[in-house]
Scaffold this motif. Structure first.
Motif, short mmCIF file in Angstrom:
data_model
loop_
_atom_site.label_atom_id
_atom_site.label_comp_id
_atom_site.label_asym_id
_atom_site.label_seq_id
_atom_site.Cartn_x
_atom_site.Cartn_y
_atom_site.Cartn_z
N ASP A 162 115.82 28.18 74.92
CA ASP A 162 115.52 28.81 73.63
C ASP A 162 116.59 29.83 73.28
O ASP A 162 117.14 30.51 74.16
CB ASP A 162 114.14 29.47 73.67
N ASP A 163 116.88 29.95 71.99
CA ASP A 163 118.00 30.77 71.55
C ASP A 163 117.75 32.26 71.72
O ASP A 163 118.71 33.04 71.80
CB ASP A 163 118.31 30.48 70.08
N ASP A 164 116.49 32.69 71.79
CA ASP A 164 116.20 34.12 71.86
C ASP A 164 116.32 34.66 73.29
O ASP A 164 117.12 35.57 73.55
CB ASP A 164 114.80 34.40 71.32
N THR A 165 115.55 34.11 74.21
CA THR A 165 115.50 34.68 75.55
C THR A 165 116.31 33.91 76.57
O THR A 165 116.71 34.46 77.60
CB THR A 165 114.04 34.74 76.05
N GLY A 166 116.54 32.61 76.35
CA GLY A 166 117.22 31.79 77.33
C GLY A 166 116.41 31.55 78.58
O GLY A 166 116.96 31.25 79.64
N THR A 167 115.10 31.64 78.47
CA THR A 167 114.22 31.50 79.64
C THR A 167 113.30 30.29 79.55
O THR A 167 112.61 29.98 80.52
CB THR A 167 113.36 32.76 79.83
N ARG A 168 113.29 29.59 78.43
CA ARG A 168 112.39 28.44 78.26
C ARG A 168 113.20 27.20 77.90
O ARG A 168 114.09 27.26 77.04
CB ARG A 168 111.36 28.70 77.16
N VAL A 169 112.89 26.08 78.54
CA VAL A 169 113.54 24.81 78.20
C VAL A 169 112.88 24.25 76.95
O VAL A 169 111.68 23.96 76.95
CB VAL A 169 113.44 23.81 79.36
N VAL A 170 113.65 24.09 75.87
CA VAL A 170 113.10 23.63 74.60
C VAL A 170 113.85 22.42 74.04
O VAL A 170 113.45 21.87 73.02
CB VAL A 170 113.12 24.78 73.55
N ARG A 231 126.96 37.41 73.17
CA ARG A 231 125.57 37.55 73.62
C ARG A 231 124.78 36.31 73.20
O ARG A 231 124.06 36.31 72.22
CB ARG A 231 124.95 38.84 73.10
N ARG A 232 124.95 35.25 73.97
CA ARG A 232 124.27 33.97 73.68
C ARG A 232 122.77 34.11 73.72
O ARG A 232 122.05 33.48 72.95
CB ARG A 232 124.74 32.92 74.70
N PHE A 233 122.27 34.94 74.64
CA PHE A 233 120.84 35.23 74.75
C PHE A 233 120.64 36.74 74.76
O PHE A 233 121.51 37.49 75.24
CB PHE A 233 120.26 34.61 76.02
N ALA A 234 119.49 37.18 74.28
CA ALA A 234 119.25 38.63 74.13
C ALA A 234 119.32 39.36 75.47
O ALA A 234 119.70 40.53 75.52
CB ALA A 234 117.88 38.86 73.48
N GLY A 235 119.00 38.68 76.57
CA GLY A 235 118.97 39.34 77.86
C GLY A 235 120.32 39.53 78.52
O GLY A 235 120.42 40.20 79.55
N LEU A 236 121.38 38.97 77.96
CA LEU A 236 122.71 39.13 78.55
C LEU A 236 123.22 40.55 78.33
O LEU A 236 122.95 41.18 77.29
CB LEU A 236 123.69 38.13 77.94
N VAL A 237 123.97 41.05 79.29
CA VAL A 237 124.55 42.39 79.19
C VAL A 237 126.07 42.28 79.24
O VAL A 237 126.62 41.41 79.91
CB VAL A 237 124.03 43.32 80.31
N TRP A 245 123.96 37.73 82.89
CA TRP A 245 122.61 38.17 83.17
C TRP A 245 122.68 39.46 83.99
O TRP A 245 123.62 39.67 84.75
CB TRP A 245 121.84 37.09 83.93
N PRO A 246 121.68 40.34 83.85
CA PRO A 246 121.69 41.59 84.61
C PRO A 246 121.70 41.33 86.12
O PRO A 246 121.24 40.29 86.59
CB PRO A 246 120.38 42.28 84.19
N ALA A 247 122.21 42.30 86.87
CA ALA A 247 122.23 42.19 88.32
C ALA A 247 120.83 41.95 88.85
O ALA A 247 119.87 42.61 88.44
CB ALA A 247 122.82 43.47 88.92
N GLY A 248 120.72 40.98 89.74
CA GLY A 248 119.44 40.65 90.34
C GLY A 248 118.66 39.56 89.62
O GLY A 248 117.72 39.00 90.18
#
Length: 263
Positions: A162-170, A231-237, A245-248
């Motif tokens: 998904d384009d917003d979070t990058g956490t769901r296969v859509v 920033r392809r996904f909102a969670g990228l830093v 993706w953030p450390a960890g």
């Protein structure tokens, strides 16, 4: 499919003035000496001084001219006449020797009439091509014996998410149907495009490697990278001009690079 080239040419011609003026491309910084080439590209390609390099789908030539600054004898090719006009103007303004040709990538051997030590294809190029087999055969026709293809691309795995979070296969990774997009903006900002339709084609990493191998090139490496350029996904830093993706956090491949040599 019959009109994909005409549609995409109109789309990219409309993007050129927006891209040239954008902070994303930072043309003023390039003129002052900044290079847009990524560190991994420089390391994986190596010294280009004195080598003949063809850049396929070169847009308005920033990467092409960056290789020229490093001593390569460069030729850039793109199907957008507006992009090639800007590339030639930029080369002249910066005093960089370069040849730029307007042509469809599949017509490159005839349009260029030369062969090269390196064929370079940068990020975001393959999605505009419907036929990877024909593309790989085009690359082979352009290479000198012992020369190589270098490809850097956005990883297709991320397109499943998904384009917003990058956490769901859509989306279906194996969907190879042409995709018609109607979108008012380009990737550099909020300027509205005059021509908003484009046609794109997804290719898996296996598709790319198989086409290159079938054309007779020997794959030297395929590297997957955990960062991308925006920033392809909102969670990228952001870190050092790249986005991760953030450390960890669990990581996915965001870009990949490949080098394959002519026999």
């Amino acid at each position: 499919m019959d009109d994909y080239l005409r549609i995409n040419e109109a789309s990219w011609n409309a993007r050129v003035p927006i891209h040239v003026a954008s902070d994303f491309y930072d043309v003023a910084g390039f003129k002052a000496g900044r290079s847009p080439l990524r560190a991994f590209e420089l390391a994986e390609i190596g010294d280009v001084a004195g080598r003949r390099l063809a850049h396929l789908q070169c847009h308005f030539g920033l990467d092409t001219l960056s290789w020229a600054r490093l001593g390569a004898e460069v030729t850039g090719l793109d199907f957008s006449g507006a992009a090639i006009e800007q590339a030639r103007s930029l080369a002249a303004e910066c005093g960089l020797p370069a040849r730029f040709v307007t042509a469809d990538v599949y017509d490159a051997p005839q349009a260029l009439g030369e062969t090269y030590d390196i064929v370079y294809t940068g990020l975001g190029a393959l999605v505009w091509l419907p036929d990877l087999t024909r593309w790989a055969e085009t690359v082979v026709a352009l290479l000198n014996p012992g020369g190589f293809l270098y490809l850097a691309e956005f990883h297709p795995f991320q397109n499943m998410l998904d384009d917003d979070t990058g956490t769901r296969v859509v989306r279906d990774y194996f969907n190879r149907e042409a995709q018609v997009w109607e979108y008012p903006y380009t990737y550099t900002g909020d300027d509205v495009l005059e021509y908003q339709t484009s046609v794109q084609f997804d290719h898996g990493v296996g598709d790319v490697v198989s086409a290159i191998a079938a054309a007779g090139l020997r794959v030297e490496f395929l590297h997957e990278h955990d960062h991308t350029l925006f920033r392809r996904f909102a969670g990228l830093v952001e870190s050092d001009g790249a986005y991760r993706w953030p450390a960890g956090a669990p990581r996915i491949p965001l870009m990949y690079s490949l080098r394959a040599s002519a026999r």
